[in-house]
Enzyme design. Structure first.
Site, PDB file in Angstrom:
ATOM      1  N   ARG A 397      43.441  54.746  50.753  1.00 28.48           N
ATOM      2  CA  ARG A 397      44.477  54.636  51.791  1.00 28.48           C
ATOM      3  C   ARG A 397      44.681  53.187  52.221  1.00 28.48           C
ATOM      4  O   ARG A 397      45.817  52.741  52.440  1.00 28.48           O
ATOM      5  CB  ARG A 397      44.082  55.500  52.986  1.00 28.48           C
ATOM      6  CG  ARG A 397      45.079  55.481  54.133  1.00 28.48           C
ATOM      7  CD  ARG A 397      44.678  56.426  55.246  1.00 28.48           C
ATOM      8  NE  ARG A 397      45.519  56.234  56.427  1.00 28.48           N
ATOM      9  CZ  ARG A 397      45.064  56.025  57.650  1.00 28.48           C
ATOM     10  NH1 ARG A 397      43.756  55.993  57.879  1.00 28.48           N
ATOM     11  NH2 ARG A 397      45.897  55.853  58.659  1.00 28.48           N
ATOM     12  N   HIS A 401      48.290  51.246  51.928  1.00 25.65           N
ATOM     13  CA  HIS A 401      49.010  50.732  53.098  1.00 25.65           C
ATOM     14  C   HIS A 401      49.187  49.214  53.027  1.00 25.65           C
ATOM     15  O   HIS A 401      50.114  48.679  53.647  1.00 25.65           O
ATOM     16  CB  HIS A 401      48.282  51.143  54.369  1.00 25.65           C
ATOM     17  CG  HIS A 401      48.476  52.584  54.712  1.00 25.65           C
ATOM     18  ND1 HIS A 401      48.597  53.037  56.008  1.00 25.65           N
ATOM     19  CD2 HIS A 401      48.578  53.688  53.932  1.00 25.65           C
ATOM     20  CE1 HIS A 401      48.763  54.352  56.008  1.00 25.65           C
ATOM     21  NE2 HIS A 401      48.748  54.771  54.746  1.00 25.65           N
ATOM     22  N   HIS A 539      47.066  62.389  47.370  1.00 22.86           N
ATOM     23  CA  HIS A 539      46.604  63.081  48.576  1.00 22.86           C
ATOM     24  C   HIS A 539      45.546  64.125  48.254  1.00 22.86           C
ATOM     25  O   HIS A 539      44.999  64.742  49.171  1.00 22.86           O
ATOM     26  CB  HIS A 539      47.783  63.741  49.300  1.00 22.86           C
ATOM     27  CG  HIS A 539      48.601  62.790  50.098  1.00 22.86           C
ATOM     28  ND1 HIS A 539      49.978  62.838  50.158  1.00 22.86           N
ATOM     29  CD2 HIS A 539      48.237  61.741  50.874  1.00 22.86           C
ATOM     30  CE1 HIS A 539      50.425  61.870  50.941  1.00 22.86           C
ATOM     31  NE2 HIS A 539      49.390  61.186  51.386  1.00 22.86           N
ATOM     32  N   TRP A 588      43.912  67.955  52.391  1.00 25.12           N
ATOM     33  CA  TRP A 588      45.017  68.503  51.605  1.00 25.12           C
ATOM     34  C   TRP A 588      44.503  69.464  50.533  1.00 25.12           C
ATOM     35  O   TRP A 588      45.192  70.405  50.185  1.00 25.12           O
ATOM     36  CB  TRP A 588      45.782  67.367  50.916  1.00 25.12           C
ATOM     37  CG  TRP A 588      46.760  66.644  51.774  1.00 25.12           C
ATOM     38  CD1 TRP A 588      48.077  66.952  51.953  1.00 25.12           C
ATOM     39  CD2 TRP A 588      46.526  65.477  52.563  1.00 25.12           C
ATOM     40  NE1 TRP A 588      48.681  66.058  52.793  1.00 25.12           N
ATOM     41  CE2 TRP A 588      47.751  65.129  53.186  1.00 25.12           C
ATOM     42  CE3 TRP A 588      45.415  64.678  52.815  1.00 25.12           C
ATOM     43  CZ2 TRP A 588      47.894  64.040  54.028  1.00 25.12           C
ATOM     44  CZ3 TRP A 588      45.548  63.594  53.647  1.00 25.12           C
ATOM     45  CH2 TRP A 588      46.765  63.282  54.253  1.00 25.12           C
ATOM     46  N   ASP A 616      54.858  66.744  52.092  1.00 24.56           N
ATOM     47  CA  ASP A 616      54.175  67.446  51.000  1.00 24.56           C
ATOM     48  C   ASP A 616      55.009  68.646  50.542  1.00 24.56           C
ATOM     49  O   ASP A 616      55.237  68.837  49.345  1.00 24.56           O
ATOM     50  CB  ASP A 616      52.791  67.929  51.447  1.00 24.56           C
ATOM     51  CG  ASP A 616      51.882  66.797  51.871  1.00 24.56           C
ATOM     52  OD1 ASP A 616      51.801  65.805  51.120  1.00 24.56           O
ATOM     53  OD2 ASP A 616      51.262  66.895  52.943  1.00 24.56           O
TER      54      ASP A 616
END
Length: 665
Positions: A397, A401, A539, A588, A616
């Site tokens: 992540r 980002h 994810h 997820w 999603d």
């Protein structure tokens, strides 16, 4: 008596070794023995001059006429036959290997129906980068290598423009100048691109020589007509927006001297491969012999890796001998090829000398070697750290980002204002953005590594941690470039709002739905629908927390966890070892520390204890997204293949490298 006895003995010896009397070589052997006996005992036994006189040519040998004719034929032709066979074999092998190396090096000479057009069928008129009219008649007598794009293109067009310039340089080295092949850039952005803008844009890639690449633009009708004639495509610019990106063909179109379409190129091919192929296309128009000569030249002269220097020289010598037997014209061609070979060696030597003079210590190579070694050591330490802390998701992540702020409408030429993978996320200002909640923990994870390896940039450290985390969790090995340059100050951080939202209102209400929002954000970075779906598959790693995104009710600790995120959850890691790191949150996927295609199945199942955000669920609602999501659900290998490409592309968004081309581990 003594002389007579010796002669009888010698005669008996000859008789023992004499071939059969019916053999065609019997007389020849007789003559050879006579020559040997006379020469051996000439000084000791002298006979009369008339009796011992030796034949000085084949006509004086005691041979039948047919034997003498056979010997003459063999004596004259046998070395020539060997020479010709050797030369033909050498050239045939060279042509085969050279053709194989050219035609299979990522090149596609076949194209589907409707891909390329015939510009000789209709007249067309455009405006060149000097503001003057340019029509079909101006192309007659000259080959054209045409690329369609626009000056605001942030990623693909700059690469292809650089390639177009390199092709022109390589063709010039082959003696194919701009009077023969004219590289051309055609802008499809009729709203923004003007002749002056195109002229300045071209100068960025040709060192100020705007004649190397011809720039064309026009009105909407002119461009649409020309695109229809060439059977290419581009998206229509929006009428109300000024900040937009256009979709367009990435092929280069090659037209003949008559203006007719001849072929198109692969986007994946490099400048050298394309220049070789274009040289063959030009040679084809001159005839089969010219094409064969060009193939020989490329096989022996251009492909250094295939032929050692001495072998190429010998090969050219044999080619010269073979062509000499044909006619005078080929000899001149071979002489030019031979001169090209010598020029090639001198050019290589001068380049080497120039490199040594400009860089006597090879500091750049030493820098890369040292940096690469440190990266390898760092990677091994990251693997141990990730294995002990189960921090795979947050490291992925963090890298996402850092890269996800890239704005290709600004372009990497304005580094670091364009955002992207430049390490700016380490600063507090960017960590304070709402989408980055919780990522300070990831930065703190990496600070000890940065202190131990100060020569490694933050941008490289973050991206290396990400691909290492994916590999550790059972995902594919992702080869990425290194050598990224960091932002220097907090003031260089990008503005907030570039990352995608999880739930509405999207972009503060500017985007009406999740599909529109995903496309706006990812199109801005240069990704298409297939890449959006592939990247969404990541994810499969990770969770959401109430304390961070606020999109779920689950938070930190076992009391606020699902049965998949509790500290005692089993089978979460791909190696099935115990441990989940910090417990809590909602994931997820069921096995959220394992990188696989399970995300797509879990989203589709809408399991009550698994996370499905609006961004999603839209993957199985939007028609374009859905076809890719269903494919990845059924074919994990295809998902891995596409994800590797998309992740590598994401890791380079907005990056500036040292050296400029970067390097791989």
């Amino acid at each position: 008596m003594r002389s007579i006895a010796y002669n009888n003995s010698l005669h008996q010896t000859r008789s023992c070794w004499r071939p059969h009397q019916h053999s065609p070589f019997a007389s020849l052997f007789e003559s050879q023995w006579r020559l040997a006996s006379t020469t051996t005992h000439k000084s000791k036994y002298k006979a009369s001059t008339s009796a011992k006189k030796l034949p000085n040519n084949i006509n004086q040998w005691n041979l039948p006429h047919r034997h003498r004719a056979l010997l003459r034929w063999l004596g004259y032709w046998s070395p020539r036959i060997v020479l010709i066979i050797w030369g033909v074999g050498f050239v045939a092998a060279g042509l085969y290997i050279g053709k194989k190396s050219i035609d299979t090096d990522g090149f596609t000479t076949q194209f589907t129906e409707g891909t390329g057009g015939d510009v000789g069928m209709e007249d067309w008129t455009m405006i060149d980068h000097n503001g003057e009219q340019f029509c079909k008649d101006d192309t007659v007598g000259k080959y054209m290598l045409i690329y369609f794009g626009f000056t605001f293109c942030p990623d693909v067009c700059p690469i292809e423009m650089k390639k177009l310039s390199e092709i022109a340089d390589r063709l010039k080295e082959k003696g194919i100048g701009l009077d023969i092949v004219q590289p051309t850039f055609v802008s499809v952005d009729y709203r923004r691109d003007t002749p002056d803008m195109i002229k300045n844009y071209i100068k960025e890639y040709v060192n100020g020589d705007d004649k190397k690449i011809l720039g064309l633009c026009g009105t909407r009708d002119q461009i649409e007509h020309y695109a229809r004639v060439m059977k290419t495509y581009f998206s229509d610019p929006p009428q109300l927006e000024e900040d937009y990106i256009l979709e367009h063909s990435t092929y280069m179109y090659f037209t003949g001297k008559d203006g007719a379409f001849k072929n198109l190129t692969n986007t994946e091919d490099g400048a050298e491969v394309l220049a070789n192929k274009i040289a063959l296309w030009v040679a084809e128009d001159k005839g089969k012999f010219s094409k064969m000569t060009e193939q020989v030249k490329q096989a022996f002269v251009e492909h250094d890796a295939l032929w050692p220097w001495w072998l190429r020289q010998k090969g050219m010598q044999f080619c010269s001998c073979m062509f000499f037997c044909v006619s005078e014209k080929p000899v001149e061609v071979v002489r030019k090829i031979w001169m090209a070979l010598q020029t090639k060696q001198q050019h290589r030597l001068s380049k080497l000398i120039g490199h040594l003079q400009s860089n006597p210590t090879s500091a750049e190579s030493e820098y890369v070697a040292h940096y690469r070694q440190k990266l390898r050591e760092l990677r091994e330490e990251l693997k141990k750290f990730i294995d002990e802390n189960n921090c795979n998701p947050i490291l992925v992540r963090l890298a996402w980002h850092d890269s996800g702020t890239y704005d290709r409408t600004i372009g990497v030429n304005k580094f670091p204002q364009c955002g992207g993978a430049n390490g700016s996320i380490r600063f507090g200002q960017e960590l304070a953005h709402g989408a980055n909640a919780g990522l300070k923990k990831a930065v703190n994870f990496l600070k000890p590594f940065k202190e131990k390896y100060p020569e490694i940039s933050w941008a490289d450290l973050i991206q290396l941690a990400s691909v290492t985390a994916i590999e550790h969790s059972g995902g594919p090995l992702i080869p990425i470039r290194f050598g990224r340059v960091d932002t220097e100050t907090e003031s260089q951080c990008p503005p907030e709002g570039n990352l995608p939202d999880a739930e509405p209102p999207f972009a503060g209400g500017r985007d009406p739905d999740a599909a529109t929002h995903l496309r706006r954000v990812f199109y801005r970075m240069g990704f298409d629908d297939q890449e959006i779906v592939a990247l969404s598959g990541a994810h499969t790693l990770g969770r959401a927390f109430k304390e961070r995104s606020g999109t779920v009710k689950e938070g930190y600790g076992d009391k606020k966890a699902t049965r998949f995120t509790r500290s005692d959850a089993k089978g979460i890691r791909h190696d099935k070892k115990a441990g989940v790191g910090m417990s809590g949150g909602r994931s997820w996927s069921k096995d959220w520390l394992t990188f696989n295609s399970g995300y797509f199945g879990d989203v589709k199942s809408e399991h009550e204890q698994l996370l499905q955000l609006s961004t999603d669920r839209v993957l199985f609602v939007d028609a374009e997204f859905k076809k890719h999501a269903l494919l990845y659900l059924q074919d994990e290998a295809k998902f891995f293949e596409d994800y590797v490409k998309a992740h590598a592309k994401l890791s380079e968004c907005g990056s500036k490298f040292r050296p400029s081309q970067g390097f791989y581990l």
